[in-house]
Design a protein around this motif. Structure first.
Motif, PDB file in Angstrom:
ATOM      1  N   GLN A  88     -49.839  12.422  53.207  1.00  0.00           N
ATOM      2  CA  GLN A  88     -49.011  13.037  52.170  1.00  0.00           C
ATOM      3  C   GLN A  88     -49.126  12.277  50.854  1.00  0.00           C
ATOM      4  OE1 GLN A  88     -47.657  15.836  52.082  1.00  0.00           O
ATOM      5  NE2 GLN A  88     -46.442  15.690  50.205  1.00  0.00           N
ATOM      6  N   GLY A 153     -49.108  28.427  47.498  1.00  0.00           N
ATOM      7  CA  GLY A 153     -48.675  27.315  48.344  1.00  0.00           C
ATOM      8  C   GLY A 153     -49.188  25.950  47.923  1.00  0.00           C
ATOM      9  N   GLU A 155     -48.797  24.328  45.116  1.00  0.00           N
ATOM     10  CA  GLU A 155     -47.799  23.503  44.422  1.00  0.00           C
ATOM     11  C   GLU A 155     -46.887  22.793  45.420  1.00  0.00           C
ATOM     12  OE1 GLU A 155     -45.809  26.055  41.655  1.00  0.00           O
ATOM     13  OE2 GLU A 155     -47.382  25.836  40.139  1.00  0.00           O
ATOM     14  N   THR A 156     -46.576  23.467  46.516  1.00  0.00           N
ATOM     15  CA  THR A 156     -45.758  22.833  47.553  1.00  0.00           C
ATOM     16  C   THR A 156     -46.503  21.661  48.175  1.00  0.00           C
ATOM     17  OG1 THR A 156     -44.667  24.935  48.023  1.00  0.00           O
ATOM     18  CG2 THR A 156     -44.539  23.231  49.724  1.00  0.00           C
ATOM     19  N   GLN A 157     -47.798  21.849  48.438  1.00  0.00           N
ATOM     20  CA  GLN A 157     -48.600  20.770  49.014  1.00  0.00           C
ATOM     21  C   GLN A 157     -48.678  19.571  48.081  1.00  0.00           C
ATOM     22  OE1 GLN A 157     -52.077  23.532  50.090  1.00  0.00           O
ATOM     23  NE2 GLN A 157     -52.255  21.860  51.558  1.00  0.00           N
ATOM     24  N   SER A 159     -46.614  18.880  45.566  1.00  0.00           N
ATOM     25  CA  SER A 159     -45.314  18.499  45.006  1.00  0.00           C
ATOM     26  C   SER A 159     -45.368  18.435  43.484  1.00  0.00           C
ATOM     27  CB  SER A 159     -44.845  17.149  45.578  1.00  0.00           C
ATOM     28  OG  SER A 159     -44.698  17.231  46.980  1.00  0.00           O
ATOM     29  N   ARG A 160     -46.194  19.287  42.902  1.00  0.00           N
ATOM     30  CA  ARG A 160     -46.365  19.342  41.450  1.00  0.00           C
ATOM     31  C   ARG A 160     -46.649  20.771  41.027  1.00  0.00           C
ATOM     32  NH1 ARG A 160     -49.152  14.265  42.152  1.00  0.00           N
ATOM     33  NH2 ARG A 160     -48.196  12.647  40.870  1.00  0.00           N
ATOM     34  N   GLU A 161     -46.192  21.121  39.831  1.00  0.00           N
ATOM     35  CA  GLU A 161     -46.527  22.413  39.260  1.00  0.00           C
ATOM     36  C   GLU A 161     -47.991  22.417  38.833  1.00  0.00           C
ATOM     37  OE1 GLU A 161     -45.111  25.237  35.489  1.00  0.00           O
ATOM     38  OE2 GLU A 161     -44.001  23.419  36.005  1.00  0.00           O
TER      39      GLU A 161
END
Length: 199
Positions: A88, A153, A155-157, A159-161
């Protein structure tokens, strides 16, 4: 070459080198086992250098290796409780270009893709605060809906726009365009969309 830096990388200075971080990212996010030769091609790095890094990571217990013929195939060391959080950490720091390449490789109409802005600057070793977002430049004439679906998906991976800008090929070649001139004058990370190795 920039990606062969030996000092601690600006994106995440806890690693001994950018190559080590990128190598770990590839193995920990791959969908099939990789060899040192695979990694050397993916990272555009000398195979002896990659092999040395692989040995260090095997010895440290972050990678698992199985000898098949004359090659050692590498997989994440799932028995190590540090593997999941390490993956992560690498995805949110070194992951943007890698994940964008994977997502966009099958989208028609893209001539080139680049990450620019603060993430690209840190990737190339420019010091500064952690990037708040990822700036993606898409050159070509893809269907925007296809790009949006491919990036779903991500952006979720990360954790950034992800901020996507579309540029026609003719405009990308126009060095008198203020936006193009500014983007080209700063660090860029090219996405290798046509040279994907199935991982």
């Amino acid at each position: 070459m920039r990606h062969m830096r030996t000092e601690a990388p600006a994106l995440v200075p806890i690693f001994r080198s950018a190559l080590q971080a990128r190598l770990l990212l590839h193995v920990l996010t791959a969908t099939r086992p990789l060899t040192a030769a695979d990694l050397a091609r993916l990272l555009d790095a000398p195979e002896p250098t990659v092999s040395r890094e692989v040995r260090r990571l095997l010895d440290a217990g972050f990678l698992a290796g199985e000898r098949i013929g004359r090659s050692v195939v590498l997989t994440p060391a799932t028995a190590n409780p540090a593997t999941a959080p390490l993956r992560q950490l690498l995805v949110v720091t070194y992951g943007p270009a890698h994940l964008l390449e994977q997502a966009l490789a099958g989208v028609d109409g893209i001539d080139a893709g680049y990450v620019h802005g603060s993430w690209a600057a840190r990737y190339h070793g420019e010091p500064g605060p952690p990037p708040g977002d990822v700036d993606l430049l898409v050159v070509g004439r893809p269907a925007r809906r296809a790009v949006d679906e491919a990036l779903g998906g991500i952006e979720t991976q990360l954790s950034r726009e992800v901020n996507t800008t579309y540029v026609m090929p003719e405009r990308w070649q126009d060095l008198t365009d203020p936006f193009i001139s500014q983007v080209r004058s700063r660090p860029l990370v090219e996405l290798h969309l046509g040279q994907q190795v199935a991982v």
